[in-house]
Design a protein around this motif. Structure first.
Motif, short mmCIF file in Angstrom:
data_model
loop_
_atom_site.label_atom_id
_atom_site.label_comp_id
_atom_site.label_asym_id
_atom_site.label_seq_id
_atom_site.Cartn_x
_atom_site.Cartn_y
_atom_site.Cartn_z
N GLU A 145 0.84 -1.19 0.00
CA GLU A 145 0.00 0.00 0.00
C GLU A 145 0.88 1.24 0.00
O GLU A 145 1.79 1.38 0.81
CB GLU A 145 -0.96 0.04 1.20
CG GLU A 145 -0.33 -0.35 2.52
CD GLU A 145 -0.45 -1.82 2.81
OE1 GLU A 145 -1.42 -2.44 2.35
OE2 GLU A 145 0.42 -2.36 3.50
N PHE A 146 0.60 2.14 -0.94
CA PHE A 146 1.34 3.39 -1.05
C PHE A 146 0.53 4.34 -1.92
O PHE A 146 -0.61 4.02 -2.29
CB PHE A 146 2.74 3.16 -1.63
CG PHE A 146 2.77 2.51 -2.99
CD1 PHE A 146 2.99 3.26 -4.14
CD2 PHE A 146 2.59 1.12 -3.13
CE1 PHE A 146 3.03 2.66 -5.40
CE2 PHE A 146 2.63 0.52 -4.38
CZ PHE A 146 2.84 1.28 -5.52
N GLY B 176 -1.16 -0.16 -4.84
CA GLY B 176 -0.58 -1.33 -4.18
C GLY B 176 -1.51 -2.53 -4.26
O GLY B 176 -2.72 -2.39 -4.48
N CYS B 177 -0.96 -3.71 -4.07
CA CYS B 177 -1.75 -4.93 -4.19
C CYS B 177 -2.80 -5.07 -3.09
O CYS B 177 -3.86 -5.66 -3.31
CB CYS B 177 -0.85 -6.16 -4.23
SG CYS B 177 0.29 -6.30 -2.84
N ASP B 178 -2.53 -4.51 -1.91
CA ASP B 178 -3.55 -4.54 -0.85
C ASP B 178 -4.74 -3.65 -1.20
O ASP B 178 -5.89 -3.98 -0.91
CB ASP B 178 -2.95 -4.09 0.48
CG ASP B 178 -2.19 -5.21 1.19
OD1 ASP B 178 -2.16 -6.33 0.66
OD2 ASP B 178 -1.65 -4.95 2.28
N GLN C 96 -10.40 -3.25 -3.25
CA GLN C 96 -11.35 -2.89 -4.30
C GLN C 96 -12.12 -4.11 -4.77
O GLN C 96 -13.33 -4.02 -5.05
CB GLN C 96 -10.61 -2.25 -5.47
CG GLN C 96 -11.54 -1.72 -6.56
CD GLN C 96 -12.41 -0.59 -6.07
OE1 GLN C 96 -11.92 0.48 -5.71
NE2 GLN C 96 -13.73 -0.79 -6.06
N GLN C 97 -11.45 -5.26 -4.87
CA GLN C 97 -12.14 -6.49 -5.29
C GLN C 97 -13.22 -6.88 -4.28
O GLN C 97 -14.30 -7.33 -4.65
CB GLN C 97 -11.14 -7.65 -5.44
CG GLN C 97 -9.98 -7.37 -6.37
CD GLN C 97 -10.41 -6.77 -7.69
OE1 GLN C 97 -11.19 -7.37 -8.44
NE2 GLN C 97 -9.90 -5.58 -8.00
N ALA D 204 -1.55 -8.37 -9.65
CA ALA D 204 -1.67 -7.08 -8.96
C ALA D 204 -0.41 -6.80 -8.15
O ALA D 204 0.06 -5.65 -8.09
CB ALA D 204 -2.91 -7.08 -8.07
N TYR D 205 0.14 -7.84 -7.54
CA TYR D 205 1.38 -7.70 -6.77
C TYR D 205 2.53 -7.29 -7.69
O TYR D 205 3.28 -6.35 -7.39
CB TYR D 205 1.70 -9.02 -6.07
CG TYR D 205 3.00 -9.04 -5.29
CD1 TYR D 205 3.04 -8.66 -3.96
CD2 TYR D 205 4.18 -9.44 -5.90
CE1 TYR D 205 4.23 -8.67 -3.24
CE2 TYR D 205 5.37 -9.47 -5.20
CZ TYR D 205 5.39 -9.08 -3.87
OH TYR D 205 6.57 -9.09 -3.18
#
Length: 294
Positions: free
Chosen positions: A75-76, A85-87, A92-93, A278-279
């Motif tokens: 997260e950024f 970020g992937c988190d 969102q998903q 996403a990562y």
């Protein structure tokens, strides 16, 4: 006499009819009461099945997620100050699956779990490591990613820190409230724990020589080193069996229905490869930015 006999007979008949009618009234009332109970029970069961978080999300039409947006690639913020970020992608998903809008609240890492417990946010997604201590006060989702841990030192000092013993008497940094703090205490015994709220600040402390090292997730270590040429990975490596921690979302206890909904999304995105993409995308974005965050 005939009149008296007739009156007595009439009185007996009235008493007999009254006695017979009383049970009939009771029998009529009993079924009415029995019918009322089943119609009320399902409503109570429905209320019990829906937890407070799910109810709040549905009524508000939004999912409020707490995070600490200085921990790339999880997260950024991007160059336009948007959350990335992937988190954030995972959050969102989950919001999309629930059919609601996503609202991100940026806060200090050690304040996220209290915010989840108090209902200030609906859940926390911030590369949380699953631990027994945390599980006593909050519920975890399914693990969505596992990350090994790394030690960052000042460039040129890589070989000087190759064993656990080499950290004895040295200050080793970790972000406040993270599992890395426990890792330093439990594994790098003899070292002195040094904590700050933000890991970029810890990186600067290492580069300046104020502390000997910094412990972070490996992915975060890679990004931090790329953005700061004065930092490098120490020759020391943790045993993967001890520190290959799983990442999960945190949710207030008593919300089994919400946990199940989150887990359904996590199972899908981890099995179809979309979370890994996403990562990877987040790593590439953070790399292109140079992680110049303050």
């Amino acid at each position: 006499m005939k009149k008296l006999f007739a009156l007595a007979l009439a009185a007996l008949m009235v008493l007999s009819m009254a006695a017979c009618s009383a049970p009939a009234a009771e029998e009529t009332a009993a079924p009415a009461s029995a019918e009322a109970t089943p119609t009320e029970a399902p409503a109570a069961d429905d209320d019990a099945a829906e937890g407070a978080v799910m109810k709040k999300v549905k009524e508000s039409g939004k999912l409020v997620v707490g995070t600490e947006a200085q921990y790339a690639p999880y997260e950024f913020k991007d160059l336009d100050a948007n959350f990335a970020g992937c988190d954030i992608w995972l959050a969102q998903q989950i919001a999309d699956a629930l059919g609601v809008e996503l609202e991100i609240v940026d806060m200090s890492f050690d304040g996220i779990i209290p915010a989840v417990q108090s209902g200030q946010v609906d859940m926390g997604i911030a590369a949380f490591t699953v631990t027994e201590e945390r599980a006593q006060v909050i519920d975890f989702s399914e693990v969505y990613e596992k990350s090994p841990q790394a030690v960052i030192v000042k460039k040129g000092n890589e070989a000087a820190y190759s064993t656990k013993e080499s950290f004895a008497g040295k200050k080793v940094g970790a972000q406040k409230g993270t599992v890395q703090s426990l890792l330093i205490k439990n594994v790098l015994t003899g070292s002195e724990l040094f904590e700050l709220d933000k890991y970029p600040e810890l990186g600067m402390e290492v580069a300046a020589g104020n502390i000997a090292a910094l412990v972070v997730d490996s992915a975060v270590a890679d990004a931090l080193i790329k953005s700061n040429p004065d930092l490098a990975l120490a020759d020391f490596e943790f045993d993967p069996n001890e520190v290959n921690y799983g990442k999960a979302a945190v949710i207030a206890k008593g919300n089994e229905d919400f946990v199940a909904a989150v887990n359904e999304v996590i199972t899908k995105v981890t099995s179809d490869g979309s979370f890994q993409k996403a990562y990877d995308d987040a790593v590439a974005l953070a790399d292109s930015m140079g992680l110049e965050m303050d």
